[in-house]
Every structure is written in C-alpha cells, then in structure tokens.
Write a protein that holds these residues in place. Structure first.
Motif, PDB file in Angstrom:
ATOM      1  N   ILE A 185       0.838  -1.201   0.000  1.00  0.00           N
ATOM      2  CA  ILE A 185       0.000   0.000   0.000  1.00  0.00           C
ATOM      3  C   ILE A 185       0.873   1.250   0.000  1.00  0.00           C
ATOM      4  CG2 ILE A 185      -1.658   1.321   1.371  1.00  0.00           C
ATOM      5  CD1 ILE A 185      -2.840  -1.399   2.260  1.00  0.00           C
ATOM      6  N   GLY A 207      -6.498   1.861  -8.131  1.00  0.00           N
ATOM      7  CA  GLY A 207      -6.797   2.279  -6.766  1.00  0.00           C
ATOM      8  C   GLY A 207      -7.841   1.387  -6.121  1.00  0.00           C
ATOM      9  N   ARG A 208      -8.859   1.022  -6.906  1.00  0.00           N
ATOM     10  CA  ARG A 208      -9.892   0.121  -6.379  1.00  0.00           C
ATOM     11  C   ARG A 208      -9.307  -1.261  -6.098  1.00  0.00           C
ATOM     12  NH1 ARG A 208     -13.034   3.117 -10.198  1.00  0.00           N
ATOM     13  NH2 ARG A 208     -12.628   1.586 -11.849  1.00  0.00           N
ATOM     14  N   ALA A 211      -7.459  -1.065  -2.856  1.00  0.00           N
ATOM     15  CA  ALA A 211      -8.404  -0.984  -1.741  1.00  0.00           C
ATOM     16  C   ALA A 211      -8.967  -2.357  -1.366  1.00  0.00           C
ATOM     17  CB  ALA A 211      -9.546  -0.033  -2.085  1.00  0.00           C
TER      18      ALA A 211
END
Length: 318
Positions: A185, A207-208, A211
C-alpha cells in the motif's frame, strides 16, 4: 536505489560485433547515457545457438501452419526455428530478475514489432512479425519493460521506458525485502501522482484494486497481479494533459502558503507547459522549491518528482 539495475540487451547494441555482417549496432543512449546506472546482461541469440559472425542473414518466413519459421535468407541450410525456440525458452526462464530489456529493431530474433515476415520462395513480405527470442521474452515475462533501440531515439518513449525500469526495480526490491500489505500500500501511495500522469482511468481502477487487498488470501498472488496491472498502466505514455492535471493538483497544496503573485506565477508556468511553451521540468522545479519551503509528507514521498536520476535529463525537452 543506488545499486545498478539489471537490464538485458541485444549484444550488438553494446557494440559487440555479432551481427550477420560481422558488425554491430551500438546504441549510444544505452552505452553512454544509461550505462552508469545499469548492469547490462547482453546476449546475441544467433551467436548463442552456434552461428558464426559473419553469417548468412536470417529471416522470418510464413509456414503452412500459419506460424513463422526462422530460416536463412539465401535459402540454404536447415531452418533454425526449433533450436532458437529452445534457446529462447531456456534463456528467458532465467531472466525473471531483470527490470528491462533493450532489443535490436527489425531483427528476426530480437525485433519487438514490425519485423518483416516473408512468403516462402519469394521476397514478398509484411511488417507484422516479432523476433523469436523477444516473442518468448514477452510471453514469459509480460510485465517486463521491453523497448527497441530505434524507438529509444524518441524522447517520450525513452522517458517512458526508463521510468518503467526504475519503477519495476523498486517493486522488485520491495518484494525481495519481504511482502506485507503495508509495504504494498505504501508503494502504491508513492506512485499515485506518477500513475495519474499516465492514465486517469486506469489509475482509478488500480486504486480500487489496492483498496481490495484484504480480500486476497495469498499476498504472493496479489503481488503478481498488482505488478502486471502496474506495468500495463505505465505503458501508456504520460500526456501533456495528464501532467497538467497532476501539476494543478499539486499546486493546490500550496495555495494557503503562497502570495497572490506566487500563485499567479505558478499557475502561469503550468499553463505555459500545457501550451507547449515550457518543458515539464520548469513547473516541477518551481514546485520542488515550494516543497522545500513548505514541506508536505505526502508530496515528499512522491516518485513523480524524481522517477529516475535527474542527470539523465529526460524531462529537459518535454
């Protein structure tokens, strides 16, 4: 990241006289500018399978099975397709540690694209082939930055290749140090502005994906998938429009600290870059000045401001 980065290269591009005519195709960018930062691992596939220099030229030819074969252009001797394929598979299997590869354009063994594929028994051809060795390289290591010597003469392509090499080098070092979700991350966070400059849509998609890291039971499998997505995203050349968006985003961090005159000066410099009147280096230099005056932890970690050694001068003319 001060150690030299492992990069494969066609031996002829380093000046080795291994080509079919006994000559070479020395690439000055590779040998003079990039060499201080790179540990090259050269190979000439044709010499590696026992062919001499000089030798009859090889060419790709169509076969009845809708595949391509490797044969001598003078029509003599036995086809060397199987021998070259075997060598390529064995060699590439030991190159997973590389962070990039520079190949010789137009070569029937090393060319990356638009290699001539000939019809049997004629000189009719189409520029649609990939060299046998490079095809295997890209099949086995699809995340690896691969570029041809000729395309490295193009400034945006040259910068894109070097940025990808340095990014993969950092990611590989992270992997070798021991994977954790926190490290992955943090790595992604360092590259956010860089990724945004390459593709806004894929930046959001990646980005998703980051996450959702907790939903993956295997961190190794996640890292494999993240690496592929990361390197695919960076293949997109960073555009002037995307760079402008990133610069304007960073500009917002300093609005409270800057005077009206300073804000106007920075906005004008970014707009001049957008119009092509200034190189990217100009607004970035001013932003880095404000970063030193008004430190921000998030901006300080961003690779966008120094994705590779400044001495390479890759942003000077853009």
């Amino acid at each position: 990241m001060s150690e030299k980065i492992p990069v494969g290269i066609s031996a002829c591009l380093l000046g080795d006289k291994v080509r079919f005519d006994g000559g070479h195709k020395r690439c000055t960018f590779a040998t003079d500018e990039l060499a201080p930062y790179i540990h090259y691992e050269p190979a000439c596939p044709e010499m590696a399978i026992g062919l001499p220099a000089p030798r009859p030229a090889l060419r790709l030819i169509d076969t009845a099975e809708s595949k391509t074969a490797l044969a001598f252009s003078n029509g003599r001797g036995e086809p060397v397709t199987e021998k070259m394929q075997h060598y390529s598979e064995q060699r590439v299997a030991n190159l997973q540690h590389l962070c990039g590869y520079i190949v010789c354009a137009k070569s029937p063994t090393c060319g990356m694209e638009r290699v001539r594929v000939y019809q049997p028994d004629s000189n009719n051809n189409r520029k649609e082939g990939v060299g046998v060795f490079t095809r295997e390289l890209m099949r086995q290591i699809p995340w690896l930055p691969v570029e041809e010597d000729g395309r490295l003469q193009d400034a945006p392509l040259r910068e894109n290749f070097v940025e990808r090499v340095y990014t993969l080098h950092e990611f590989n070092a992270l992997w070798q140090s021991g994977l954790t979700r926190g490290k992955l991350i943090a790595f992604h966070s360092r590259y956010k502005l860089s990724l945004l400059a390459h593709s806004q849509a894929e930046y959001r998609e990646l980005g998703r994906f980051v996450a959702a890291i907790e939903s993956w039971s295997s961190l190794e499998e996640y890292a494999h998938e993240y690496r592929q997505r990361l390197m695919d995203l960076l293949k997109h050349s960073a555009t002037r429009g995307n760079h402008t968006n990133v610069l304007m985003h960073v500009q917002g961090y300093f609005r409270p600290q800057l005077s009206s005159r300073q804000r106007q000066e920075l906005a004008s410099l970014i707009d001049h870059y957008r119009q092509g009147l200034q190189p990217l280096l100009a607004p970035i230099t001013l932003l880095k000045h404000y970063m030193s005056e008004f430190p921000d932890p998030y901006l300080a970690q961003q690779r966008y401001f120094e994705p590779y050694p400044e001495a390479l001068r890759l942003r000077y003319g853009r």
